[in-house]
Design a protein around this motif. Structure first.
Motif, PDB file in Angstrom:
ATOM      1  N   THR A  46       0.852  -1.192   0.000  1.00 38.07           N
ATOM      2  CA  THR A  46       0.000   0.000   0.000  1.00 38.07           C
ATOM      3  C   THR A  46       0.887   1.241   0.000  1.00 38.07           C
ATOM      4  O   THR A  46       2.097   1.175   0.282  1.00 38.07           O
ATOM      5  CB  THR A  46      -0.890   0.035   1.248  1.00 38.07           C
ATOM      6  N   GLU A  48       0.814   3.559   2.173  1.00 43.17           N
ATOM      7  CA  GLU A  48       1.288   3.745   3.547  1.00 43.17           C
ATOM      8  C   GLU A  48       2.519   2.885   3.831  1.00 43.17           C
ATOM      9  O   GLU A  48       3.457   3.329   4.479  1.00 43.17           O
ATOM     10  CB  GLU A  48       0.173   3.420   4.536  1.00 43.17           C
ATOM     11  N   GLU A  49       2.510   1.645   3.329  1.00 42.79           N
ATOM     12  CA  GLU A  49       3.673   0.777   3.522  1.00 42.79           C
ATOM     13  C   GLU A  49       4.892   1.342   2.811  1.00 42.79           C
ATOM     14  O   GLU A  49       5.991   1.354   3.351  1.00 42.79           O
ATOM     15  CB  GLU A  49       3.383  -0.634   3.006  1.00 42.79           C
ATOM     16  N   LEU A  51       5.521   4.457   2.075  1.00 44.42           N
ATOM     17  CA  LEU A  51       5.993   5.644   2.784  1.00 44.42           C
ATOM     18  C   LEU A  51       6.671   5.288   4.093  1.00 44.42           C
ATOM     19  O   LEU A  51       7.651   5.925   4.488  1.00 44.42           O
ATOM     20  CB  LEU A  51       4.846   6.619   3.034  1.00 44.42           C
ATOM     21  N   SER A  52       6.181   4.264   4.778  1.00 42.72           N
ATOM     22  CA  SER A  52       6.776   3.898   6.059  1.00 42.72           C
ATOM     23  C   SER A  52       8.181   3.339   5.871  1.00 42.72           C
ATOM     24  O   SER A  52       9.010   3.421   6.772  1.00 42.72           O
ATOM     25  CB  SER A  52       5.903   2.891   6.799  1.00 42.72           C
ATOM     26  N   GLU A 104       4.249  18.804  -0.614  1.00 37.95           N
ATOM     27  CA  GLU A 104       3.304  18.819   0.500  1.00 37.95           C
ATOM     28  C   GLU A 104       1.916  18.394   0.038  1.00 37.95           C
ATOM     29  O   GLU A 104       1.212  17.651   0.733  1.00 37.95           O
ATOM     30  CB  GLU A 104       3.255  20.210   1.135  1.00 37.95           C
ATOM     31  N   ALA A 107       1.988  14.619  -0.485  1.00 33.39           N
ATOM     32  CA  ALA A 107       1.974  13.925   0.809  1.00 33.39           C
ATOM     33  C   ALA A 107       0.583  13.988   1.443  1.00 33.39           C
ATOM     34  O   ALA A 107       0.098  12.992   1.995  1.00 33.39           O
ATOM     35  CB  ALA A 107       3.014  14.535   1.739  1.00 33.39           C
ATOM     36  N   ALA A 108      -0.075  15.131   1.349  1.00 32.87           N
ATOM     37  CA  ALA A 108      -1.420  15.277   1.920  1.00 32.87           C
ATOM     38  C   ALA A 108      -2.432  14.383   1.212  1.00 32.87           C
ATOM     39  O   ALA A 108      -3.327  13.823   1.840  1.00 32.87           O
ATOM     40  CB  ALA A 108      -1.867  16.732   1.850  1.00 32.87           C
ATOM     41  N   SER A 109      -2.262  14.230  -0.090  1.00 32.40           N
ATOM     42  CA  SER A 109      -3.213  13.403  -0.843  1.00 32.40           C
ATOM     43  C   SER A 109      -3.010  11.912  -0.556  1.00 32.40           C
ATOM     44  O   SER A 109      -3.929  11.116  -0.789  1.00 32.40           O
ATOM     45  CB  SER A 109      -3.080  13.664  -2.341  1.00 32.40           C
ATOM     46  N   MET A 110      -1.862  11.536  -0.043  1.00 36.20           N
ATOM     47  CA  MET A 110      -1.579  10.129   0.246  1.00 36.20           C
ATOM     48  C   MET A 110      -1.958   9.745   1.669  1.00 36.20           C
ATOM     49  O   MET A 110      -1.934   8.572   2.022  1.00 36.20           O
ATOM     50  CB  MET A 110      -0.113   9.824  -0.001  1.00 36.20           C
ATOM     51  N   SER A 111      -2.290  10.734   2.500  1.00 38.74           N
ATOM     52  CA  SER A 111      -2.613  10.402   3.896  1.00 38.74           C
ATOM     53  C   SER A 111      -4.107  10.289   4.110  1.00 38.74           C
ATOM     54  O   SER A 111      -4.914  10.517   3.298  1.00 38.74           O
ATOM     55  CB  SER A 111      -2.030  11.436   4.838  1.00 38.74           C
TER      56      SER A 111
END
Length: 111
Positions: A46, A48-49, A51-52, A104, A107-111
Motif C-alpha cells: 500500500t 502507507e507501507e 511511505l513507512s 506537500e 503527501a497530503a493526498s496520500m494520507s
C-alpha cells in the motif's frame, strides 16, 4: 520533503548565497530504488507501507550546473524576485518553494 526544506533553510541563512547569481543552474534529485526492492517485490504494497519504508538515505538532493553562475557586487539577491534583463535574479528560492508546495500536496493526498 525534509531535504528540500533543509536546503531552503541553509540557503536563506547563507551569507554567500545572496551574492551569487545561479543562472541556468539545476537541482538534481536521485532516489535509490534498490533500497526498497524487497518491499516492492511483495504482494501489492500500500502507499502507507511504501511511505513507512521510505528512507531519507535513499534520496539525494544536490545543486548542480554552475557554469553560468557568477558573483554579484554592490547588491544582494533575494532569489525570489522574477528575472528581468540585468537583474541577475534567478528565482532559485521561488523554485524550491514551489517544489516544497507540490510535495506537500502529494503527501497530503496520500494520507
Amino acid at each position: 520533503l525534509i531535504k528540500f526544506e533543509r536546503m531552503r533553510t541553509a540557503l536563506e541563512r547563507s551569507s554567500f548565497f545572496p551574492r551569487v547569481a545561479l543562472l541556468r543552474s539545476s537541482i538534481l534529485i536521485t532516489y535509490d530504488y534498490d533500497m526498497h526492492a524487497e518491499l516492492l517485490r511483495s504482494a501489492s504494497p500500500t502507499a502507507e507501507e511504501l511511505l513507512s519504508f521510505a528512507s531519507p538515505a535513499a534520496l539525494e538532493v544536490k545543486m548542480i550546473d554552475f557554469a553560468k553562475s557568477h558573483a554579484v557586487t554592490g547588491r544582494v539577491l533575494s532569489h525570489r524576485e522574477a528575472w528581468t534583463p540585468g537583474s541577475d535574479e534567478d528565482g532559485y528560492l521561488t523554485g524550491i518553494d514551489s517544489l516544497i508546495g507540490m510535495l506537500e500536496k502529494v503527501a497530503a493526498s496520500m494520507s
